[in-house]
Scaffold this motif. Structure first.
Motif, mmCIF file in Angstrom:
data_model
loop_
_atom_site.group_PDB
_atom_site.id
_atom_site.type_symbol
_atom_site.label_atom_id
_atom_site.label_comp_id
_atom_site.label_asym_id
_atom_site.label_seq_id
_atom_site.Cartn_x
_atom_site.Cartn_y
_atom_site.Cartn_z
ATOM 1 N N PRO A 50 -33.299 -37.325 -14.369
ATOM 2 C CA PRO A 50 -34.033 -36.551 -15.377
ATOM 3 C C PRO A 50 -35.535 -36.471 -15.103
ATOM 4 C CG PRO A 50 -32.513 -38.060 -16.441
ATOM 5 C CD PRO A 50 -32.492 -38.380 -14.974
ATOM 6 N N ASN A 51 -36.100 -37.507 -14.466
ATOM 7 C CA ASN A 51 -37.527 -37.473 -14.140
ATOM 8 C C ASN A 51 -37.848 -36.371 -13.133
ATOM 9 O OD1 ASN A 51 -38.134 -39.624 -15.836
ATOM 10 N ND2 ASN A 51 -37.755 -41.128 -14.234
ATOM 11 N N THR A 52 -36.909 -36.062 -12.260
ATOM 12 C CA THR A 52 -37.099 -34.992 -11.278
ATOM 13 C C THR A 52 -37.181 -33.651 -11.988
ATOM 14 O OG1 THR A 52 -35.878 -36.265 -9.642
ATOM 15 C CG2 THR A 52 -36.123 -33.907 -9.218
ATOM 16 N N VAL A 53 -36.299 -33.430 -12.949
ATOM 17 C CA VAL A 53 -36.318 -32.180 -13.715
ATOM 18 C C VAL A 53 -37.593 -32.115 -14.563
ATOM 19 C CG1 VAL A 53 -35.115 -30.788 -15.439
ATOM 20 C CG2 VAL A 53 -33.808 -32.051 -13.726
ATOM 21 N N ALA A 54 -37.972 -33.233 -15.162
ATOM 22 C CA ALA A 54 -39.197 -33.272 -15.961
ATOM 23 C C ALA A 54 -40.409 -32.932 -15.094
ATOM 24 C CB ALA A 54 -39.369 -34.640 -16.610
ATOM 25 N N ARG A 55 -40.420 -33.411 -13.862
ATOM 26 C CA ARG A 55 -41.526 -33.102 -12.950
ATOM 27 C C ARG A 55 -41.559 -31.602 -12.636
ATOM 28 N NH1 ARG A 55 -42.680 -35.804 -7.006
ATOM 29 N NH2 ARG A 55 -44.640 -34.743 -6.649
ATOM 30 N N ALA A 56 -40.390 -31.005 -12.431
ATOM 31 C CA ALA A 56 -40.301 -29.570 -12.184
ATOM 32 C C ALA A 56 -40.796 -28.791 -13.405
ATOM 33 C CB ALA A 56 -38.877 -29.174 -11.842
ATOM 34 N N PHE A 57 -40.399 -29.222 -14.603
ATOM 35 C CA PHE A 57 -40.849 -28.558 -15.827
ATOM 36 C C PHE A 57 -42.360 -28.660 -15.988
ATOM 37 C CE2 PHE A 57 -36.672 -28.703 -18.523
ATOM 38 C CZ PHE A 57 -36.114 -27.776 -17.672
ATOM 39 N N THR A 58 -42.920 -29.814 -15.646
ATOM 40 C CA THR A 58 -44.372 -29.982 -15.718
ATOM 41 C C THR A 58 -45.071 -29.019 -14.766
ATOM 42 O OG1 THR A 58 -44.145 -32.304 -16.352
ATOM 43 C CG2 THR A 58 -46.266 -31.630 -15.411
ATOM 44 N N LEU A 60 -43.908 -26.161 -13.680
ATOM 45 C CA LEU A 60 -43.741 -24.813 -14.223
ATOM 46 C C LEU A 60 -44.690 -24.571 -15.396
ATOM 47 C CD1 LEU A 60 -39.861 -24.623 -13.993
ATOM 48 C CD2 LEU A 60 -41.461 -23.102 -12.806
ATOM 49 N N GLN A 61 -44.914 -25.590 -16.212
ATOM 50 C CA GLN A 61 -45.878 -25.476 -17.308
ATOM 51 C C GLN A 61 -47.284 -25.279 -16.762
ATOM 52 O OE1 GLN A 61 -44.697 -29.062 -19.683
ATOM 53 N NE2 GLN A 61 -45.231 -27.693 -21.371
ATOM 54 N N ASN A 62 -47.643 -26.042 -15.752
ATOM 55 C CA ASN A 62 -48.973 -25.927 -15.151
ATOM 56 C C ASN A 62 -49.197 -24.552 -14.538
ATOM 57 O OD1 ASN A 62 -49.537 -28.557 -15.889
ATOM 58 N ND2 ASN A 62 -49.064 -29.406 -13.886
ATOM 59 N N ASP A 63 -48.113 -23.941 -14.043
ATOM 60 C CA ASP A 63 -48.197 -22.605 -13.455
ATOM 61 C C ASP A 63 -48.155 -21.507 -14.517
ATOM 62 O OD1 ASP A 63 -48.297 -23.788 -10.977
ATOM 63 O OD2 ASP A 63 -46.208 -23.347 -10.454
ATOM 64 N N GLY A 64 -47.938 -21.880 -15.779
ATOM 65 C CA GLY A 64 -47.901 -20.899 -16.858
ATOM 66 C C GLY A 64 -46.601 -20.112 -16.934
ATOM 67 N N VAL A 65 -45.544 -20.659 -16.373
ATOM 68 C CA VAL A 65 -44.255 -19.965 -16.347
ATOM 69 C C VAL A 65 -43.427 -20.302 -17.579
ATOM 70 C CG1 VAL A 65 -42.106 -19.702 -15.047
ATOM 71 C CG2 VAL A 65 -44.269 -19.899 -13.838
ATOM 72 N N ILE A 66 -43.465 -21.564 -17.994
ATOM 73 C CA ILE A 66 -42.752 -21.986 -19.200
ATOM 74 C C ILE A 66 -43.734 -22.698 -20.116
ATOM 75 C CG2 ILE A 66 -40.515 -22.189 -18.039
ATOM 76 C CD1 ILE A 66 -40.868 -25.239 -18.070
#
Length: 80
Positions: A50-58, A60-66
């Motif tokens: 789950p930490n890997t997915v959380a890192r991906a989400f972070t 994506l958030q930093n890129d302004g995608v989600i």
């Protein structure tokens, strides 16, 4: 879900997730305002930590995608 991980790839797993989410948005598979599965649910589906997915989400958030909506989860940004 639209994500498939290549565990033999030299590309980090979290980057594979980031790229595939961005591609799904560009292809129209994911629409603005669409809710993404939680990090825990998605990690269970693709069998990664789950930490890997959380890192991906972070990322994506930093890129302004989600963006994170309080009480709802992660959604695709309107301008993505």
């Amino acid at each position: 879900m639209f994500i498939s991980i290549d565990f033999q790839s030299d590309v980090a797993i979290y980057l594979q997730i980031v790229r595939q989410v961005k591609f799904a948005i560009a292809a129209g598979t994911l629409k603005p305002g669409q809710l993404l599965p939680s990090a825990r649910v998605l990690s269970g589906r693709i069998t990664v930590n789950p930490n890997t997915v959380a890192r991906a989400f972070t990322e994506l958030q930093n890129d302004g995608v989600i963006e994170s909506l309080r009480g709802r989860g992660m959604v695709v940004c309107e301008h993505a």
